[in-house]
Design a protein around this motif. Structure first.
Motif, short mmCIF file in Angstrom:
data_model
loop_
_atom_site.label_atom_id
_atom_site.label_comp_id
_atom_site.label_asym_id
_atom_site.label_seq_id
_atom_site.Cartn_x
_atom_site.Cartn_y
_atom_site.Cartn_z
N GLU A 261 0.84 -1.20 0.00
CA GLU A 261 0.00 0.00 0.00
C GLU A 261 0.88 1.25 0.00
OE1 GLU A 261 -3.35 0.43 0.28
OE2 GLU A 261 -3.85 -1.69 0.13
N HIS A 262 0.52 2.18 -0.86
CA HIS A 262 1.35 3.38 -0.91
C HIS A 262 0.52 4.61 -0.56
CE1 HIS A 262 4.41 0.96 -2.70
NE2 HIS A 262 3.50 0.47 -3.51
N PRO A 263 1.07 5.47 0.28
CA PRO A 263 0.30 6.66 0.64
C PRO A 263 0.14 7.59 -0.56
CG PRO A 263 2.51 6.80 1.52
CD PRO A 263 2.38 5.45 0.92
N GLU A 264 -1.03 8.19 -0.64
CA GLU A 264 -1.26 9.12 -1.73
C GLU A 264 -1.80 10.42 -1.16
OE1 GLU A 264 -3.79 7.33 -4.56
OE2 GLU A 264 -2.13 6.40 -5.64
N VAL B 181 -4.82 22.68 0.09
CA VAL B 181 -5.28 21.87 1.22
C VAL B 181 -4.95 20.45 0.83
CG1 VAL B 181 -7.25 21.18 2.60
CG2 VAL B 181 -7.16 23.48 1.64
N ILE B 182 -4.02 19.83 1.54
CA ILE B 182 -3.56 18.51 1.14
C ILE B 182 -4.28 17.44 1.97
CG2 ILE B 182 -1.55 17.02 0.87
CD1 ILE B 182 0.17 19.50 0.69
N GLU B 183 -4.86 16.51 1.26
CA GLU B 183 -5.49 15.40 1.97
C GLU B 183 -4.72 14.14 1.64
OE1 GLU B 183 -9.68 15.14 1.26
OE2 GLU B 183 -9.83 17.22 1.95
N SER B 184 -4.57 13.31 2.64
CA SER B 184 -3.79 12.10 2.40
C SER B 184 -4.67 10.86 2.59
CB SER B 184 -2.62 12.05 3.36
OG SER B 184 -3.11 12.13 4.68
N SER B 185 -4.29 9.83 1.91
CA SER B 185 -4.99 8.57 2.12
C SER B 185 -3.96 7.45 2.23
CB SER B 185 -5.94 8.30 0.95
OG SER B 185 -5.22 8.31 -0.25
N ARG B 186 -4.32 6.46 2.96
CA ARG B 186 -3.49 5.26 3.15
C ARG B 186 -2.11 5.57 3.74
NH1 ARG B 186 -5.20 2.69 -2.36
NH2 ARG B 186 -3.59 4.07 -3.11
N VAL B 187 -2.06 6.55 4.63
CA VAL B 187 -0.78 6.77 5.30
C VAL B 187 -0.67 5.80 6.47
CG1 VAL B 187 0.62 8.40 6.60
CG2 VAL B 187 -0.61 9.17 4.59
N SER C 257 -4.30 12.70 -7.71
CA SER C 257 -3.59 12.16 -6.55
C SER C 257 -2.09 12.12 -6.83
CB SER C 257 -4.10 10.78 -6.20
OG SER C 257 -3.66 9.87 -7.16
N GLN C 258 -1.35 12.50 -5.83
CA GLN C 258 0.11 12.56 -5.99
C GLN C 258 0.78 11.72 -4.90
OE1 GLN C 258 0.22 16.85 -5.82
NE2 GLN C 258 1.12 16.89 -7.85
N GLU C 259 2.08 11.65 -5.00
CA GLU C 259 2.81 10.84 -4.02
C GLU C 259 3.88 11.66 -3.31
OE1 GLU C 259 4.07 6.92 -5.02
OE2 GLU C 259 2.60 6.84 -6.63
N ILE C 260 4.43 11.04 -2.30
CA ILE C 260 5.51 11.68 -1.56
C ILE C 260 6.82 11.07 -2.05
CG2 ILE C 260 6.45 12.05 0.75
CD1 ILE C 260 3.56 11.50 1.77
N ALA C 261 7.83 11.90 -2.23
CA ALA C 261 9.13 11.38 -2.65
C ALA C 261 10.17 11.68 -1.58
CB ALA C 261 9.55 12.02 -3.97
N VAL C 262 11.08 10.76 -1.42
CA VAL C 262 12.15 10.95 -0.42
C VAL C 262 13.49 10.91 -1.14
CG1 VAL C 262 13.11 10.15 1.75
CG2 VAL C 262 10.74 9.69 1.23
#
Lengths: 231, 106
Positions: free
Chosen positions: A86-89, A104-110, B2-7
């Motif tokens: 599962e990857h956070p988006e 306004v950033i919303e996150s899912s699956r963190v 939808s976007q992702e986080i990069a490290v």
């Protein structure tokens, strides 16, 4: 600047209109700048809070990861990390603060439960779970920090441009306009004085001419009269 | 969208994030940072799917001036730095310039 304007009444009226408009614009922009700075202060308080939480979370997460590494070995930790399914988006929406669009950033699956992580329960220990959980928490605060800091950057940019506009009006445009207005007014007054002086001169000249004509006439009549009086 | 986080960072730094599910990462070993970090950051900046970049604040010193500036002022994606003091990613300088006072002073 003052040398470019024609000293006419029409130009003066135009400059007066521009001064009026610029002053109104200056007041409005000043209010906008002050409002933006006030909003910015609110966000700054938030940001400092978020930052504090962020560094705390980071230290905690690092400690837990190091622990997992020490106990389970680097390979096990990396193996577990590579197995994540599962990857956070994040999804970004926008909000408007005084004309500045902030995200306004919303996150899912963190945050994930144990079985959602996908690295299996048997092969790994609780320490890896703990580290994963700590990093999930860290990600959440990172997302919060990103939201707040982007908002701050955008607000700062807007504050800077507004400030520059206010200063340009206050220290460049308005003084120039006032200078031009004064220049034209003085020129017009000067012209008026010249006109009056010219009229006075003409009047004096005319009077002189009239006087001379009268004298000449009088002299003519006095020359002729004595002859008729004697008879 | 939808976007992702990069490290971006050393393998030690990125592992933890991968454990939390971060898929986009650039591993740059400590000894190659001066040479390879610039490219890694540029690559990530150009990626439209990335919404947030996470870096270690000490790693910013390895970047060239141009890359550092573009990543610090970038709004999409946003840079979040970890470690170091609160006046992160040039924000403190920007506040000083825009407001005229150093508000991050504690």
């Amino acid at each position: 600047m003052a040398k470019d304007v024609k000293p006419t009444r029409k130009e003066l009226m135009e400059i007066e209109d521009r001064i009026d408009l610029s002053e109104r614009g200056h007041d409005t922009l000043e209010q906008k700048r002050d409002g933006l700075i006030m909003e910015f202060m609110d966000i700054l308080d938030q940001a400092q809070e978020v930052r504090g939480g962020l560094s705390e979370n980071y230290e905690d997460a690092q400690r837990k990861l190091n622990m997992a590494r020490a106990m389970e070995g680097d390979v096990a930790v990396r193996g577990a990390a590579a197995a994540l399914k599962e990857h956070p988006e994040i999804t970004t929406q926008s909000k408007n603060i005084m004309g500045v669009v902030v995200p306004v950033i919303e996150s899912s699956r963190v945050k994930k439960s144990l079985d959602q992580r996908g690295y299996g329960l048997l092969g790994t220990s609780a320490r890896i779970d703990e580290a994963a959980e700590a990093y999930e928490e860290l990600l959440e605060s990172i997302i919060l920090a990103a939201e707040v800091e982007t908002a701050m950057k955008k607000m700062l940019e807007e504050i800077e441009t507004t400030k520059r506009r206010v200063n340009a009006l206050e220290f460049k445009l308005l003084p120039d306009l006032y200078e031009n207005q004064e220049y034209i007014e003085q020129k017009l007054e000067e012209q008026e004085r010249e006109e009056i002086f010219r009229l006075k001169k003409i009047k004096a000249k005319k009077e002189e001419e009239e006087k001379a004509a009268k004298e000449a006439e009088a002299a003519e009549t006095s020359d002729v009269e004595p002859v008729t009086a004697d008879d | 969208m939808s976007q992702e986080i990069a490290v971006i960072g050393s393998p030690d730094f990125t592992t933890g994030f991968r454990l939390a599910g971060v898929r986009k990462f650039e591993n740059v070993p400590e000894e190659e940072k001066d040479a390879a970090l610039d490219d890694a950051v540029e690559r990530t900046l150009a990626d439209d799917d990335v919404g947030i970049i996470v870096m270690q604040s000490s790693d910013l010193d390895h970047l060239s001036r141009n890359t550092r500036k573009s990543v610090e002022t970038s709004i999409e994606p946003t840079l979040v730095t970890l470690g170091g003091d609160a006046g992160s990613s040039g924000l403190r300088e920007q506040i000083k310039r825009a407001i005229g006072i150093d508000l991050m002073d504690e």
